[in-house]
Structures are given as C-alpha cells and as structure tokens.
Design an enzyme around this catalytic site. Structure first.
Site, short mmCIF file in Angstrom:
data_model
loop_
_atom_site.label_atom_id
_atom_site.label_comp_id
_atom_site.label_asym_id
_atom_site.label_seq_id
_atom_site.Cartn_x
_atom_site.Cartn_y
_atom_site.Cartn_z
CB CYS A 229 -0.92 -0.02 1.21
SG CYS A 229 -1.82 1.52 1.48
CE1 TYR A 230 3.15 7.18 -2.80
CE2 TYR A 230 1.03 8.00 -2.01
CZ TYR A 230 2.32 8.24 -2.43
OH TYR A 230 2.80 9.52 -2.50
#
Length: 485
Positions: free
Chosen positions: A170-171
């Site tokens: 996840c960014y």
C-alpha cells in the site's frame, strides 16, 4: 276538474279480477326459473358495473416532478464495512457526486443482516493532507509487531493500545511508516511501557495476519485503531470501545493524538483493573470503529432524468483497498423511483395493480451473493434498469383526475470480473415516453337502465313461454278428449 273515470282510461296496467285468473304448475315453474334468471343477470351486471375498465396509451412524458427523479433504496451488504461504504451518483451530463451523506443512513449489521447497534454516523471522512513525514525512511522500529498470538495479551495489558493495520504493497502505508515508527519511539520515551504502562503502539501486517485483520473488520489500509480497556466492546448498547483515527499522519499530529488519550488515563490505570475514567471529547479525527463487517444503507438520492448510475463502493482518498478482499454481495429490500406513495395512493396501487403492471419495485427481495474465493475475487455487480413512467387517471365529470403515478422498470443484472476495486452499479435509463392508463367509470344511469332491461326482458320472455306452454297443454287435452278444434 278531471274526473277519476277519465284518469282511469289512461291506465296501462288494467287489472283482471283474481277470480278470472287461473294458476298452473307450468306457470309456477317458469316463474321460479324467471326469478333465478333475473337474480343471476343482475349479479353479472353489478359485477360489470363495479369492474375497472381501462384504456392504455403511450404519450410523451408530462411529469409534474420536473427535471429530477427521486431514487429510494434500502440495501444490505454483509461484507462491506460502513466505515468506507460510499454512495456516488453520476450521469451522462457530467454530474459526479461522491460519498453522498445528507440523505443516506448507515447501520452496522452482522452476516445475518441483523443490526448490531444504532446508526453508524460516519459522515464524510476528513481530508488528510499530511500522509507522513517528508523523509524517505526512518531507521528504527518503535512499534511492536503484533500477531494473532500476542494481540490479546497486549490489548489486555495496556489501557491504550494504538495499532496500525497496514499492507506492505500500500502506497499510503509506506508513506505512514516513517512517521509511525518515529511517533512510537517518542511515546515509548515519554511513557515507558514498563514504568508507566498507559500506552503502547503496535503494527499489524494484514498480508500475514489476514484473520486478525478480518476479526477487526479492516478493509482499508492503513487503518489506525485506538483500543481501550483491553476490550473492543462497550456494555452500552454493544458499541465498540475503540476508535478509528482519520487525522493527519505526520509525527507531530500523531503524537498530539496519543497525548490526548494518555492525558485522560490515570497513571495507575493498568493497576486498577483498567478502569476508564477518561472524559470523552468530540474529535473529528477520531470516530467509533465499525463493530461488524456488514452495512445496511438506506435513504434516497435525487438525479436528473437522463441516463446515469448509482454506485456503491468502498471509497477513501487516503486509504488503499485490496480488490481481492472486497465483497459487494448484497440484498435489496427496496429500490424504487419517483415520489414516495402516500397511504391513499398505496391503497389505490393495490386495487389497480393488475392494470398497471406491478413493476414499481422490481428488485425488491432479490439477493446477489458472491461467495468469496480466488475464483470469485474482484467481482463487480451491475444492474441495468430501464424506467418508464406510468400514470393512471380517471374521468370524472368529463375531466381527468389523477389517481396514481409511479415509475416502473425492467432489471437485468450481471457479474463482471475486474482488476479494480469491486463496486455495485445501478445503471438507469429513463424513457422520454410514459404510459397513460385511463380508468373509464360506468354511469349509474347506464347500470339502472340495464337492470330494468333485465327485469322487463326476462318477465316478457317468461310470459311468452308460459302462454305457448299453456296453449299447447290445452290443445293436447282437447285431442285426448276427442273434441274438434
């Protein structure tokens, strides 16, 4: 003055003295048959008079509700959390409204669709502008790695356990990690877990601890949760005793949030059965976390009368979602168009249902369930609705009187595999035409005329038959007696 004898001369119904009349068995039989025929024909005529007679025509839509159309709905999602559930509207004219909340209500439900508490007041999720510190990487792990084996022991040991549920891909989780670890070190220095023991920060990798994240209904990453008193349940109506954090994610903001919680917890809290004596304050960055993974969404939206879509999905500007873990299976309790029917109009609808089609709520009672697995992952459910307005009017005193107006629609549904986050789409297409059903009531004078015709006609025909039968019997008797005719 006109004498009574002159009045008697216009009598249409001259009387024959009873002594000059003769009763017969054939006449009695015909009288009974005639009476039964009159009753039967009268009943048939009454039924025809009370029946609804309609004519149907197709005309250009002349709706009185303007250029907008109301859509009422009530749907249950057993596996979509209220925390991120969003109702969006778009159309071909470029309208794009996201996360409508003003006319929408959400209720947390379990997998059996049973509500688990009061209304879920989520509101619009605050916009996060600081997703972390402006550093590439922070060396040092200040938070504790939590797993299904040690989570419960830590949550019971500390009055406040703050957990970052994240995913390595996840960014936003990677943006948060440096500031989270830095915050954990600062809190550890200020509130030593061994000496103070009021607060501890931990992290859970949801790609490794899948069941633990499911247990806490984590659907978006990263999700920061504040656990209090070693339990996530309150005695007050079963609400959660932990919050979701939606505030800024830089170190300064995170530390301030932790300080707010710790300030209300006595230092001896971990020695006094973890009693929570804090004074709860309203903080827009913290909200009660969902206590189940399901959500019932009900309410209405107003859309333009052009082709468009109503979309229900998991949405957030500062969280990531794993498409393979999002399941948008749903049950439809209501999905209808147009104004809500009043009690009077609803009774009229029941009376006229055979004549107007009965498709005003075609999807009601339908379920669209996708069993989650590798084969059924990333499934979007789409409904295609074609809408036509039906208006029923009645003619009273040569004027049209509107009795009922409703929107009927046909529905076709499909399951689509996609690489994106699964959603539920309701594509609607209003028709520029409408169906006009005109009720044609019969006049009472017409009914009365037919009743008189039945009585007079049966009486006359019975009299003719009686005369023929009587003369025939007399002729037969004369022949038997050998008399000349």
């Amino acid at each position: 003055m006109i004498s009574s004898s002159k009045l008697k001369s216009v009598d249409f119904y001259r009387k024959i003295p009873r002594d000059l009349t003769e009763a017969s068995l054939s006449g009695a039989g015909l009288s009974i048959v005639a009476a039964l025929a009159m009753v039967f024909l009268f009943g048939m005529e009454l039924s025809t008079y009370l029946a609804v007679n309609t004519t149907t025509s197709v005309i250009v839509d002349r709706s009185s509700d303007g250029d907008f159309l109301r859509i009422d709905f009530n749907m249950s999602f057993p596996a979509l959390s209220c925390e991120f559930a969003s109702v969006d509207v778009s159309d071909v004219l470029g309208t794009n409204r996201l996360n409508i909340t003003k006319t929408i209500r959400k209720y947390s439900i379990d997998r059996n669709l049973v509500p688990t508490g009061s209304e879920f007041h989520s509101g619009p999720i605050p916009t996060v502008s600081k997703h972390g510190d402006d550093v590439e990487e922070y060396h040092g792990d200040g938070s504790v790695d939590l797993s299904s084996h040690n989570f419960d022991s830590y949550s019971h040991q500390y009055p406040i356990l703050v957990v970052n549920f994240y995913a390595p891909w996840c960014y936003w989780s990677n943006r948060l990690k440096p500031s989270w670890e830095k915050t954990a070190n600062i809190i550890r220095e200020r509130y030593d877990p061994e000496m103070d023991g009021r607060i501890l920060l931990g992290s859970v990798d949801c790609t490794k601890e899948v069941e633990l994240c499911k247990r806490h209904h984590i659907q978006g990453y990263p999700s920061i949760r504040f656990f209090r008193k070693g339990s996530d349940m309150k005695e007050n109506q079963g609400h959660h005793d932990h919050d979701s954090y939606y505030g800024e994610r830089d170190t300064e903001s995170l530390v301030a949030a932790m300080e707010t919680y710790v300030a209300n917890i006595p230092k001896e809290a971990h020695m006094l059965a973890l009693e929570d004596k804090s004074n709860k304050t309203v903080d827009p960055a913290k909200r009660p976390a969902p206590m189940t993974s399901g959500c019932r969404i009900e309410g209405f939206v107003r859309v333009k009368k052009v082709p468009g879509s109503v979309v229900i999905s998991a949405r957030s500007g500062s969280h990531s979602f794993d498409p393979s873990q999002i399941n948008v299976s749903h049950y439809v309790t209501q999905f209808s168009f147009g104004k809500r029917l009043s009690s009077k109009m609803f009774s009229e609808l029941k009376r006229l249902l055979p004549y107007v089609g009965g498709h005003h709520d075609r999807l009601a009672g339908q379920s669209y369930i996708v069993k989650h697995g590798d084969i059924n992952a990333n499934v979007t459910i789409e409904h295609y609705l074609q809408i036509v307005k039906t208006e029923l009017v009645t003619l009273r005193s040569s004027k049209e009187l509107k009795v009922l107006e409703e929107y009927e629609y046909t529905a076709h549904s499909s399951l689509v595999h996609s690489f994106y986050v699964p959603v539920v789409k309701f594509h609607f297409e209003p028709s520029p035409m409408q169906v006009l059903v005109t009720e044609l009531p019969k006049s009472f004078s017409h009914f009365l005329t037919n009743v008189c015709a039945i009585i007079g006609g049966v009486f006359t025909v019975a009299g003719i038959l009686d005369s023929i039968l009587h003369n025939t019997l007399r002729l037969v008797k004369k022949i038997e007696l050998g008399k000349d005719i």
